[in-house]
Design an enzyme around this catalytic site. Structure first.
Site, short mmCIF file in Angstrom:
data_model
loop_
_atom_site.label_atom_id
_atom_site.label_comp_id
_atom_site.label_asym_id
_atom_site.label_seq_id
_atom_site.Cartn_x
_atom_site.Cartn_y
_atom_site.Cartn_z
N TRP A 172 0.82 -1.23 0.00
CA TRP A 172 0.00 0.00 0.00
C TRP A 172 0.85 1.27 0.00
O TRP A 172 0.31 2.36 0.12
CB TRP A 172 -0.91 0.01 1.24
CG TRP A 172 -1.78 -1.19 1.34
CD1 TRP A 172 -3.01 -1.37 0.77
CD2 TRP A 172 -1.48 -2.40 2.05
NE1 TRP A 172 -3.49 -2.63 1.07
CE2 TRP A 172 -2.58 -3.28 1.86
CE3 TRP A 172 -0.40 -2.83 2.82
CZ2 TRP A 172 -2.62 -4.55 2.42
CZ3 TRP A 172 -0.44 -4.10 3.36
CH2 TRP A 172 -1.54 -4.95 3.18
N ASP A 173 2.17 1.15 -0.10
CA ASP A 173 3.06 2.31 0.04
C ASP A 173 2.88 2.97 1.41
O ASP A 173 2.95 4.18 1.54
CB ASP A 173 2.83 3.32 -1.08
CG ASP A 173 3.95 4.35 -1.17
OD1 ASP A 173 5.04 4.10 -0.61
OD2 ASP A 173 3.73 5.40 -1.78
N TYR A 174 2.65 2.16 2.43
CA TYR A 174 2.54 2.65 3.80
C TYR A 174 3.91 2.55 4.50
O TYR A 174 4.06 1.93 5.54
CB TYR A 174 1.49 1.86 4.57
CG TYR A 174 0.06 2.31 4.34
CD1 TYR A 174 -0.25 3.58 3.91
CD2 TYR A 174 -1.00 1.43 4.57
CE1 TYR A 174 -1.56 3.99 3.72
CE2 TYR A 174 -2.32 1.82 4.39
CZ TYR A 174 -2.60 3.10 3.95
OH TYR A 174 -3.91 3.51 3.78
N LYS A 218 1.59 6.89 8.15
CA LYS A 218 0.66 7.39 7.14
C LYS A 218 -0.78 6.96 7.43
O LYS A 218 -1.73 7.64 7.04
CB LYS A 218 1.06 6.87 5.75
CG LYS A 218 2.35 7.43 5.20
CD LYS A 218 2.64 6.82 3.83
CE LYS A 218 3.88 7.41 3.18
NZ LYS A 218 4.13 6.81 1.85
N ARG A 254 -2.28 5.34 -10.00
CA ARG A 254 -2.72 5.87 -8.71
C ARG A 254 -3.22 7.29 -8.92
O ARG A 254 -2.55 8.09 -9.57
CB ARG A 254 -1.56 5.83 -7.72
CG ARG A 254 -1.82 6.53 -6.39
CD ARG A 254 -0.63 6.37 -5.44
NE ARG A 254 0.63 6.76 -6.05
CZ ARG A 254 1.82 6.66 -5.44
NH1 ARG A 254 1.90 6.18 -4.23
NH2 ARG A 254 2.93 7.04 -6.06
#
Length: 677
Positions: free
Chosen positions: A310-312, A338, A494
């Protein structure tokens, strides 16, 4: 009996006239990133007397081509050292200013190329300061400024003159070996300030996301502060049985000089949104990692997201504090995320101070994916913002037009709450990948034991694209980021969920400051930060808040200072969250503010250069404010907020109606035009 807090702050302010400990000597205020100043000259009772003291312009806006400036982010926070304010421009020019007048004292230009197109824009969040305790008092380069650059160099300068330190690697700089050949020079850069502990200079890296599976490694590098000699390297990703890169440290790091630790906030492995070739939790990625500063030996690590898709990653500097937990004082690491979580870890062991639960999360990832069945959830400190949104809970000024468009975007995507995996259908990621607490980090008041943080609320729609559907010349729809994720079976797009009016699809506030009592595990207050004034037609200032990637500075005087995506520096009452004052800036100050004492006067300064990725006006200024002197007229560039909730209420409602009428008029005109009327 006199108030002990007032006695403490009065005592500290007296000491601040002579002690360097009260200076802002590190990017986060101190080595541990507390962003707290013991200065107390400016208070809620006199903040309305703040006036602009000076403005300094770097000259970039005049000397750089327009296209180059549109690829910049001015995120630098000045240091107050050696009787100077010292900061870096987005092009890595290091500049020293007179603290009282803003007049330039010296400048060093490393002459980075403006043809490299860095993946994370031209950006330099700050520099680091170090004093060689072994050197003679007046020796050249006894006091040094270290900077890491967009073109992957580490540079050492004399803090008093700006001259290169020739004994540092021979010519005052080190060129970083990126480990593997790069696709283009800007794929790898360094944007955050180095951290220094035990005479060791430590740097991370910022690497282009979602380009490929076999991406450059996220190696953390350490060098001797005197000679530049390499001391150690640390790769935050365990490569046994996986194919991936990154897990780099692009965010600012922290250091505990006494314990000899450096604290790393690590990022996600490559690529961000599909991890089929990196099975398992991907240990040390998405983690707080404590290393021995002198050797690089891992002491402990704590992972905040398992097998991240999740690009967290961890974007915020770990905040080091000593807190009262109810069982006595503890040295801790506070790590915001985040997602809006706040993890509080023991500094010696990395174990959570309060219970963290492994909870089941949505499953059913894309083909070849191997998701973690659970993720860690803190139980003591509540999340700083909502973590789920439904299609019925979207925002729009016109119910049957822009709100319906937002509802359709959310309803069309998979949306099972936090940690819903990316999909070919499209997945709602809320909070967005740039949401929650970002690189500005949190701030901690050690006297009142309160944590303060800026947060962002927005929705991302992430969609996986089967490889066969992505031709070599593929162009994403307008407004969509595109990641080829070469080597994976899926590319990705995205986009931020926006209405046809360009407004965020989630309900305001879009940016909010939050105050948290850590010991009680209770949110004390929330305040919206920012308005639409510098983005909306006619300068209409709707109190929706703006996205807040930058952080805050807090003072013993009882104030919290912050910038936003509109062109104001703001002051809030630290106790109540009430907005008290606004100081106009030439362009938005999307940087962390700082404060310092100079010749008996307290100043507050912020970099005001805008943020190209967010579409703000671009500039090249640093602006400082101080209290008006006797006989000095109040500035027209600042104003007092004289009631709770700011200067809005009925005014905001009226402005909203004006916008609504304008929107309806435009909509009706477009319909008539489309029908040929």
């Amino acid at each position: 009996m006199r108030n002990p807090v007032r006695l403490f702050t009065s005592f500290v302010v007296i000491l601040c006239f002579s002690l360097p400990a009260c200076a802002w000597e590190h990017w986060g205020g101190d080595r541990g990133g507390s962003r707290f100043s013991p200065l107390a000259q400016i208070t809620p009772l006199n903040v309305d007397r703040l006036v602009r003291a000076w403005e300094f312009r770097t000259g970039d806006l005049d000397s750089r081509a327009g296209e180059v400036m549109r690829r910049t982010k001015f995120q630098a926070t000045p240091l107050f050292v050696e009787d100077s304010l010292i900061f870096c421009s987005p092009f890595n020019e290091v500049i020293a200013l007179d603290p009282g007048s803003g007049v330039q004292k010296w400048r060093h230009d490393p002459k980075i190329s403006t043809d490299q197109r860095p993946a994370n824009r031209y950006n330099c969040r700050g520099v680091a300061y170090w004093v060689d305790a072994r050197a003679a008092e007046n020796a050249a380069c006894r006091a040094r400024i270290f900077m890491a650059t967009n073109d992957a160099r580490v540079i050492a300068l004399d803090a008093r003159t700006g001259m290169r330190c020739a004994d540092f690697s021979g010519n005052g700089e080190i060129k970083i070996d990126t480990g593997i050949p790069l696709e283009w020079p800007g794929e790898f850069q360094i944007t955050s300030a180095p951290v220094i502990a035990r005479d060791i200079v430590i740097v991370g890296s910022a690497i282009s996301d979602n380009r490929k599976v076999e991406a450059p490694p996220g190696t953390v590098r350490a060098f001797d502060a005197r000679t530049g000699r390499p001391r150690w390297v640390f790769d935050p990703l365990l490569h046994d049985g996986i194919t991936a890169g990154h897990a780099n440290v692009w965010a600012p790091m922290s250091a505990d000089e006494e314990k000899g630790l450096v604290l790393l906030p690590t990022s996600s492995p490559s690529p961000d949104f599909w991890g089929g070739k990196r099975p398992g939790n991907n240990d040390y990625a998405n983690s707080v990692v404590a290393l021995r500063a002198e050797t690089g030996e891992r002491v402990w690590s704590f992972q905040t997201v398992h097998h991240d898709v999740w690009d967290y990653d961890l974007p915020a500097q770990p905040t080091l504090a000593r807190i009262e937990t109810g069982d006595g004082p503890r040295d801790v690491v506070i790590q915001p995320t985040k997602q809006g979580f706040v993890f509080v870890l023991d500094r010696d062991t990395g174990k959570p101070i309060w219970r963290v639960e492994e909870r089941a999360v949505p499953q059913g990832g894309a083909e070849g994916e191997q998701l973690s069945p659970t993720q860690p959830f803190p139980t003591h400190v509540p999340a700083l913002l909502p973590q789920q949104i439904s299609s019925d809970d979207v925002f729009g000024l016109v119910p049957f037009w822009d709100r319906e468009a937002c509802r359709a975007q959310v309803a069309s995507a998979r949306n099972d709450g936090l940690y819903t995996p990316p999909s070919t259908q499209g997945t709602v990621v809320f909070p967005m990948t740039g949401g929650g607490v970002n690189w500005g980090g949190a701030a901690f008041d050690p006297v009142h034991q309160i944590l303060y943080a800026n947060t962002t609320r927005a929705i991302h729609i992430v969609k996986l694209l089967p490889r066969a559907a992505v031709a070599d010349g593929f162009n994403p729809p307008p407004g969509h980021d595109f990641g080829r994720q070469q080597g994976a079976p899926f590319a990705m797009t995205r986009t931020v969920a926006l209405s046809p009016l360009g407004l965020l699809c989630n309900k305001p506030p879009w940016g909010e400051m939050v105050a948290v009592d850590l010991k009680a595990g209770r949110i004390l207050w929330r305040s919206r930060v920012g308005t639409t004034e510098d983005r909306a037609p006619l300068g209409i200032a709707l109190p929706f808040g703006t996205p807040l990637v930058s952080g805050v500075a807090i003072t013993a005087g009882g104030l919290v200072f912050t910038g936003a995506m509109d062109a104001y520096l703001r002051a809030f009452d630290a106790q109540s969250g009430r907005e008290l004052w606004q100081g106009r800036l030439p362009v938005p100050g999307v940087a962390n503010p700082m404060t310092y004492m100079w010749k008996g006067e307290q100043y507050v300064a912020i970099g005001a250069g805008g943020h190209s990725e967010s579409g703000t006006t671009i500039g090249d200024s640093v602006v400082a404010f101080r209290l008006a002197r006797p006989g000095e007229a109040p500035s027209l560039m600042s104003r007092t907020i004289d009631r709770p909730g700011g200067r809005f209420t009925s005014g905001a409602i009226a402005a909203g109606l004006v916008v609504l009428l304008m929107v309806i008029a435009v909509w009706r005109w477009r319909r008539r035009r489309a029908r040929g009327m």
